[in-house]
Scaffold this motif. Structure first.
Motif, short mmCIF file in Angstrom:
data_model
loop_
_atom_site.label_atom_id
_atom_site.label_comp_id
_atom_site.label_asym_id
_atom_site.label_seq_id
_atom_site.Cartn_x
_atom_site.Cartn_y
_atom_site.Cartn_z
N THR A 144 0.75 -0.95 -0.07
CA THR A 144 0.15 -0.25 0.07
C THR A 144 0.93 1.13 0.10
OG1 THR A 144 0.03 0.13 2.27
CG2 THR A 144 -1.58 -1.17 1.50
N SER A 145 0.48 2.35 -0.17
CA SER A 145 1.08 3.76 0.03
C SER A 145 1.40 4.08 1.52
CB SER A 145 0.09 4.89 -0.76
OG SER A 145 -0.87 4.84 -0.23
N PHE A 146 0.77 3.33 2.41
CA PHE A 146 0.76 3.59 3.76
C PHE A 146 2.05 3.02 4.37
CE2 PHE A 146 -3.53 3.46 2.41
CZ PHE A 146 -3.90 4.79 2.35
N GLU A 147 3.16 2.64 3.69
CA GLU A 147 4.26 2.01 4.45
C GLU A 147 5.50 2.30 3.41
OE1 GLU A 147 3.80 -2.29 4.72
OE2 GLU A 147 2.23 -2.29 3.21
N HIS A 148 6.55 1.76 3.89
CA HIS A 148 7.70 1.98 3.03
C HIS A 148 8.16 0.27 2.36
CE1 HIS A 148 7.90 5.96 4.58
NE2 HIS A 148 8.00 6.19 3.48
N SER A 149 8.31 0.10 1.31
CA SER A 149 9.06 -1.28 1.02
C SER A 149 10.25 -1.14 0.42
CB SER A 149 7.87 -2.11 0.23
OG SER A 149 8.28 -1.52 -1.29
N GLY A 150 10.84 -2.16 -0.01
CA GLY A 150 12.17 -1.90 -0.69
C GLY A 150 12.25 -1.64 -2.32
N ALA A 151 10.94 -1.75 -2.74
CA ALA A 151 10.76 -1.43 -4.30
C ALA A 151 9.28 -1.16 -4.76
CB ALA A 151 11.32 -2.94 -5.12
N VAL A 152 9.50 -0.78 -6.02
CA VAL A 152 8.24 -0.41 -6.77
C VAL A 152 8.21 -1.14 -7.82
CG1 VAL A 152 6.99 1.47 -7.62
CG2 VAL A 152 8.11 1.98 -5.48
N MET A 153 7.05 -1.68 -8.15
CA MET A 153 6.69 -2.66 -9.31
C MET A 153 5.66 -2.11 -10.23
SD MET A 153 9.41 -4.97 -10.04
CE MET A 153 8.87 -6.31 -10.74
N LYS A 154 5.65 -1.27 -11.17
CA LYS A 154 4.49 -0.77 -11.96
C LYS A 154 4.16 -1.71 -13.08
CE LYS A 154 4.87 4.07 -10.50
NZ LYS A 154 3.68 4.02 -9.72
N ALA A 155 3.14 -1.51 -13.81
CA ALA A 155 3.09 -2.25 -15.06
C ALA A 155 4.07 -2.45 -15.86
CB ALA A 155 1.67 -1.84 -15.59
N LYS A 156 4.70 -1.37 -16.24
CA LYS A 156 6.02 -1.60 -16.90
C LYS A 156 7.13 -2.47 -16.54
CE LYS A 156 8.26 2.83 -15.54
NZ LYS A 156 9.24 2.13 -14.67
N ASP A 157 7.17 -2.47 -15.20
CA ASP A 157 8.17 -3.21 -14.60
C ASP A 157 7.95 -4.55 -14.75
OD1 ASP A 157 9.93 -1.38 -13.65
OD2 ASP A 157 8.26 -0.57 -12.25
N LEU A 158 6.58 -5.00 -14.37
CA LEU A 158 5.82 -6.55 -14.55
C LEU A 158 6.12 -7.14 -15.85
CD1 LEU A 158 2.98 -6.08 -12.49
CD2 LEU A 158 5.35 -6.88 -11.73
N ALA A 159 5.80 -6.14 -17.19
CA ALA A 159 5.45 -6.57 -18.38
C ALA A 159 6.58 -7.56 -18.88
CB ALA A 159 5.40 -5.48 -19.33
N PRO A 160 7.97 -7.28 -18.78
CA PRO A 160 8.90 -8.24 -19.14
C PRO A 160 8.74 -9.88 -18.92
CG PRO A 160 10.09 -6.32 -18.69
CD PRO A 160 8.62 -6.03 -18.04
N PHE A 161 8.11 -9.82 -17.55
CA PHE A 161 7.96 -11.24 -17.04
C PHE A 161 6.95 -12.07 -17.58
CE2 PHE A 161 10.36 -8.53 -13.49
CZ PHE A 161 11.36 -9.52 -13.66
N LEU A 162 6.08 -11.40 -18.05
CA LEU A 162 4.88 -12.04 -18.83
C LEU A 162 5.24 -13.09 -20.00
CD1 LEU A 162 2.24 -9.20 -19.00
CD2 LEU A 162 2.12 -11.44 -17.53
N GLN A 163 6.29 -12.82 -20.52
CA GLN A 163 6.89 -13.60 -21.65
C GLN A 163 7.25 -15.00 -21.29
OE1 GLN A 163 11.14 -12.88 -23.05
NE2 GLN A 163 11.22 -11.36 -21.05
N TYR A 164 7.54 -15.25 -19.59
CA TYR A 164 8.07 -16.68 -19.19
C TYR A 164 6.55 -17.61 -19.30
CZ TYR A 164 12.35 -14.86 -17.49
OH TYR A 164 13.73 -14.31 -17.58
N GLU A 165 6.87 -18.55 -19.78
CA GLU A 165 5.78 -19.72 -19.74
C GLU A 165 5.15 -20.13 -18.74
OE1 GLU A 165 4.80 -24.03 -21.81
OE2 GLU A 165 6.77 -23.08 -21.86
N GLU A 166 5.94 -20.13 -17.40
CA GLU A 166 5.71 -20.50 -16.19
C GLU A 166 4.87 -19.16 -15.42
OE1 GLU A 166 10.29 -19.78 -15.95
OE2 GLU A 166 8.67 -20.32 -17.34
N VAL A 167 4.98 -18.21 -15.96
CA VAL A 167 4.12 -16.86 -15.28
C VAL A 167 2.72 -17.14 -15.67
CG1 VAL A 167 3.84 -14.57 -15.42
CG2 VAL A 167 5.97 -15.53 -15.07
N LEU A 168 1.81 -17.21 -14.99
CA LEU A 168 0.49 -17.50 -15.29
C LEU A 168 -0.53 -16.24 -15.14
CD1 LEU A 168 -0.17 -21.07 -13.56
CD2 LEU A 168 0.65 -20.32 -15.77
#
Length: 587
Positions: A144-168
């Motif tokens: 959520t936006s109410f805490e701090h994590s180590g990373a931010v992953m937006k749609a553009k960051d996720l997109a390359p991983f959709l090419q993997y067959e094991e990603v459902l």
């Protein structure tokens, strides 16, 4: 399938060639018709060619089941491998002997810490394991936006991983306000996955039927957060799959079983979500859920169907989940049906485990990036950093834990105050809790008061703190809390138990502060040491302390949680002060 392989399969099916392997004299679970069939299982090239009821087929290798029950390989519909505290290569080794041949995992724990590097590490380490490990891409990094994590992953960051067959698809969508409010970033992720013709998992903790309708409008089709049978029924009414969860902290199976009927059972499956290594090695995961369901009155074949065919079809794994012609040859021979005691496990037609032991060593272990191994950056703190000031009185908003659940209660209690500051009370079971940002040295610290842990002395801390995985510590005094935090920094994350200023139990988890580099057997011994240490400072402990603690920082599970930015009311989705300043009457 290549033409040559198809030709071979057809020839074997027509008895023109001998098969690779036959398991003879098996009582095979027919998960389509919910009956048992006496047959020989005929296998070639990792596929089931025939269920031979007349003994008409021959093979190069044969084994006799001697009339034992044989069921499809089990599937965990939703698990966070990181919660086992071992990486995928070790995880496969410890799960296969329990009959779990496939899992669908959401690596949002490590991705919240290490971003794209964490995602790639999990994919790489899962490449050469014997188990099938499928991935759902984390939807909420940060949670959520109410805490701090180590990373931010937006749609553009996720997109390359959709090419993997094991990603459902996209993993549990936790930020329901973002979905229902049509937040642009969230819609980018949802539409990205839908356009790739992949799936979207839900996380509908506490959502009513109107809010669920919004989830369905967004294409979200599963939920593993039901804690009552009525919640489960409502989700099935709206066309969702319900994952019946039985893990280490959240144990919902017995409460949800009344929702499952012969008419709607095909919309249910089992999942673990989060389970610690010691419990996995002792009892397994989905095999344990089946045995518990049977013990509580479910037809064994129905329970097996939930754990196999239902999970496979939910995730479009149409060649898994059944022992039938054309399906992948993943199957499990049982010694005891009621207890789900496992004799042998076959994966892709090859025996991979027998009598509780894997038959092959792990191979292809991935290299770990140095950034992942050095992810803990806890500042040097003093007692002043842990002080909780009260200005007007002694009435506090208190986090009430619910043993073996990941939900909490929002309590209001009178607490002890000295010189204007909160003082923990062992007698009242009102302890201090803190969440310290550990990713970017931001210096943010959330402080709160918790009831229900029952510690008699000392402090307990961990960097496994869902889902942003900052450092979380609970204690009876500031000195031991500071000692525990310092220990976490030195070991680069893990589990720590402190008494009288000394560490009396620990397990280092240097892989993103979440997973060990030890082998599973050694890690379990260290876990046992921490449990022994816990009982030293909490003699009456009867629930899973570390897992309960780890979920107190998850601000999407009702009711009251603590993040590094403060006390958080999940129902109103806003921060609240520790001190209750309005005039209220205690209930």
């Amino acid at each position: 399938m290549k033409k040559e392989a198809m030709t071979k399969s057809i020839n074997i099916s027509q008895k023109r060639m001998e098969a690779d392997f036959i398991l003879k004299n098996a009582y095979v679970a027919d998960v389509f018709s919910l009956c048992w069939r006496k047959a020989n299982i005929v296998v070639a090239d990792g596929k089931i060619i025939a269920l031979d009821e007349k003994g008409e087929f021959t093979a190069k290798i044969e084994e006799d089941a001697n009339g034992r029950y044989v069921i499809p390989g089990l599937i965990d519909a939703h698990i966070h491998i990181e919660s086992s505290m071992v990486p995928p290569s070790q995880f496969s080794q410890i799960l296969l002997p329990h009959g779990i041949t496939s899992v669908i995992t959401d690596p949002h724990e490590i991705v919240n810490v290490s971003g794209r590097k964490g995602m790639q590490y999990m994919l790489d380490d899962a490449k050469n394991v014997e188990m099938d490990i499928y991935f759902m891409l984390p939807s909420s990094v940060p949670c959520t936006s109410f805490e701090h994590s180590g990373a931010v992953m937006k749609a553009k960051d996720l997109a390359p991983f959709l090419q993997y067959e094991e990603v459902l698809g996209l993993a549990e969508v936790m930020d329901f306000p973002a979905v229902l409010g049509s937040d642009s970033d969230m819609l980018d992720k949802l539409t990205l996955v839908q356009q790739a013709n992949k799936l979207i998992d839900g996380h509908g903790a506490g959502l009513n039927k109107d809010q669920l309708r919004g989830y369905r409008a967004a294409g979200i089709r599963t939920d593993h957060e039901c804690i009552t049978a009525e919640e489960a029924r409502e989700r099935v009414k709206q066309g969702m799959y319900v994952f019946i969860r039985e893990g280490s902290a959240a144990k919902n199976l017995v409460d949800l079983l009344p929702a499952v009927t012969p008419a709607n059972a095909r919309r249910f499956t089992f999942c673990t979500d989060d389970k610690h290594l010691d419990e996995i090695m002792k009892e397994g995961t989905i095999n344990f859920a089946i045995s518990l369901a049977i013990k509580n009155g479910m037809n064994p074949l129905q329970a097996i169907q939930l754990a196999t065919l239902n999970a496979a079809e939910c995730y479009r794994l149409y060649d898994k989940g059944a022992i039938a012609e054309g399906y992948t040859a993943d199957f499990v021979m049982l010694e005891d049906l009621q207890k789900m005691t496992i004799a042998s496990v076959w994966k892709d037609g090859q025996k991979v485990a027998q009598d509780g032991e894997v038959l092959h060593e792990a191979k292809g272990i991935a290299t770990i990036d140095e950034a992942i191994l050095n992810s803990v950056h806890i500042p040097n703190l003093t007692k002043a950093d842990l002080a909780i000031r009260f200005k007007a009185g002694n009435l506090a908003n208190v986090v009430g834990i619910m043993p073996n659940q990941i939900t909490t209660q929002h309590l209001e209690k009178e607490v002890d105050i000295e010189a204007g500051f909160f003082v923990p009370s062992v007698e009242k079971d009102l302890l201090k809790i803190a969440v310290v940002e550990r990713h970017h040295s931001l210096g943010t610290i959330g402080l709160g008061i918790v009831h229900g842990f029952g510690l008699k002395q000392g402090a307990v801390a961990t960097t496994v703190a869902h889902d942003s995985h900052n450092a979380i510590v609970v204690g009876t005094n500031d000195e031991d809390m500071l000692c525990a935090l310092n220990a976490l920094q030195e070991m680069q994350g893990g589990l720590v138990v402190v008494k009288d200023g000394a560490v009396i139990g620990e397990l280092a988890l240097p892989i993103a502060g979440l997973m060990t580099t030890l082998d599973a057997a050694t890690a379990v011994k260290k876990i046992e040491e921490t449990h022994t240490a816990l009982h030293e400072i909490h003699p009456d402990l009867y629930f899973h302390f570390f897992l309960t603690l780890s979920f107190l920082s998850l601000p999407v599970i009702p009711e009251l949680k603590l993040t590094d930015t403060g006390l958080f009311n999940v129902k109103t989705f806003e921060h609240i002060p520790v001190e209750v300043t309005e005039n209220k009457v205690l209930g």
